[in-house]
Design a protein around this motif. Structure first.
Motif, mmCIF file in Angstrom:
data_model
loop_
_atom_site.group_PDB
_atom_site.id
_atom_site.type_symbol
_atom_site.label_atom_id
_atom_site.label_comp_id
_atom_site.label_asym_id
_atom_site.label_seq_id
_atom_site.Cartn_x
_atom_site.Cartn_y
_atom_site.Cartn_z
ATOM 1 N N ALA A 295 1.568 53.306 50.065
ATOM 2 C CA ALA A 295 0.101 53.190 50.045
ATOM 3 C C ALA A 295 -0.556 54.332 49.286
ATOM 4 N N HIS B 197 -4.571 60.448 59.505
ATOM 5 C CA HIS B 197 -3.230 60.326 60.048
ATOM 6 C C HIS B 197 -2.275 61.362 59.464
ATOM 7 N N PRO C 50 -1.969 49.421 58.784
ATOM 8 C CA PRO C 50 -1.832 50.041 60.102
ATOM 9 C C PRO C 50 -3.029 50.904 60.507
ATOM 10 N N SER D 222 3.408 55.917 54.303
ATOM 11 C CA SER D 222 4.509 55.125 53.716
ATOM 12 C C SER D 222 5.108 55.846 52.514
ATOM 13 N N THR E 71 -0.784 49.577 53.162
ATOM 14 C CA THR E 71 0.453 48.804 53.372
ATOM 15 C C THR E 71 0.147 47.406 53.898
ATOM 16 N N GLY E 72 -1.139 47.107 54.084
ATOM 17 C CA GLY E 72 -1.501 45.705 54.317
ATOM 18 C C GLY E 72 -1.191 44.887 53.064
HETATM 19 C C1 MLT Z 1 -0.112 54.708 54.976
HETATM 20 O O1 MLT Z 1 -0.311 55.900 55.071
HETATM 21 O O2 MLT Z 1 0.923 54.171 54.544
HETATM 22 C C2 MLT Z 1 -1.241 53.906 55.476
HETATM 23 O O3 MLT Z 1 -1.324 54.055 56.842
HETATM 24 C C3 MLT Z 1 -1.141 52.527 55.061
HETATM 25 C C4 MLT Z 1 -2.306 51.757 55.551
HETATM 26 O O4 MLT Z 1 -2.855 52.062 56.618
HETATM 27 O O5 MLT Z 1 -2.633 50.810 54.846
#
Ligand code: MLT
Length: 313
Positions: free
Chosen positions: A145, A80, A29, A151, A174-175
């Motif tokens: 992740a 994030h 994401p 996640s 999480t990809g």
């Molecule tokens: C996460 O914090 O789970 C990440 O956003 C996962 C990702 O971007 O691969």
């Protein structure tokens, strides 16, 4: 002379490509949002925004690297709610301070959290899913992740609200986790909608609920957690652009302007909205709003994760 040089560099900034560090593996994401907004930012800035994936330690490896980059506008990052909200509670020796080690540029997209499982998980709805989880507790694998990622932190909250202790399986994003969910190697995860929406729509994984007060227009058939019978689990994440601390004011202003234009561009908006992203509008945009969000999110997540018994890594 320094002032003149500084002004000159700002007037001609950017003179070369800009690196945007994404602290997770490609295809997740954070990466998807970075590529969508970075694509349009490149047009406004007249230089390519090049994505560099630097994964590890729940995103803190990449953010630590970005925090130490020269504050010249040629290295920025997509952080994030995990890297700039949950991380301090989980990493006592974190090498950066989310609220003081960066110059904020602005939020890129809000990302509702969806409870997703492998498509043949033996439960027809959320209630049955929760019952099965409780009956098969540690035998169930939850993907994430890395400690402190979105996640992971939303997964820890989920397990504490439901009262289960699944085996937690860490990925570099999480990809990659989604690949294992699609092949049934792992059982479930709580992930950002922009990663899982296409797979839910395509039927390769299943969604039990979305953890928002209202359903997402991108997933109209997925019930909210409240509708599906789970009280006390409403959580959304967000992804945002930061620079290292100390950017020249004009350089920062150009980055803020380019992000703002991306979020107002019809095609960019459509790409984010189609994936279930929530686009910040007006007062939610820009550096001041993001600074306030980071401060409130660190304050919010620290007690939540401590109460959920999330031990430091
Ligand atoms: C996460 O914090 O789970 C990440 O956003 C996962 C990702 O971007 O691969």
């Amino acid at each position: 002379l320094g002032l003149v040089a500084g002004a000159a560099s700002a007037q001609t900034y950017p003179q070369r490509p800009i690196t945007m560090i994404v602290p997770f593996a490609a295809g997740g994401p954070t990466d998807v949002i970075a590529r969508i907004v970075g694509d349009h930012m490149s047009r406004t800035l007249g230089q390519q925004v090049v994505i560099e994936n630097v994964a590890g330690a729940g995103g803190t490896t990449g953010i630590t690297r970005a925090a130490g980059a020269a504050p010249d506008g040629y290295t920025i990052m997509m952080g994030h709610m995990g890297t700039h909200g949950a991380a301090p509670a989980l990493y006592p020796n974190l090498k950066y301070d989310p609220a003081n080690s960066f110059d904020t540029i602005g939020m890129a997209a809000g990302t509702p959290i969806v409870i997703v499982a492998k498509k043949d998980y033996p439960a027809g709805d959320l209630k049955a899913f929760l019952a099965h989880l409780k009956a098969n507790d540690t035998k169930t694998n939850m993907a994430h992740a890395g400690v402190g990622s979105v996640s992971h932190s939303t997964g820890v909250l989920f397990t504490s609200v439901v009262g289960i202790k699944p085996t937690m399986v860490a990925y570099r994003g999480t990809g990659p986790a989604l690949n294992d969910l699609m092949s049934g190697q792992v059982d479930f995860m709580t992930d950002q909608i922009v990663n899982v929406a296409p797979q839910i729509t395509g039927g390769t994984i299943r969604a039990y609920a979305i953890a928002t007060p209202q359903r997402s227009p991108a997933l109209p058939d997925v019930p909210t957690t409240k509708e599906a019978g789970l009280e006390g689990y409403e959580v959304s994440a967000w992804n945002a652009v930061f620079g290292p601390k100390g950017l020249p004011a004009d350089v920062r202003a150009k980055l803020v302007d380019a992000l703002n234009k991306a979020l107002s561009d019809e095609n960019t908006r459509k790409r984010l909205l189609d994936l279930g992203g929530v686009i910040p509008e007006g007062a939610e945009r820009g550096p001041e709003a993001l600074q306030k969000l980071v401060e409130s999110e660190v304050a919010r997540w620290t007690p939540v994760l401590k109460a959920a018994g999330a031990v430091a890594n």
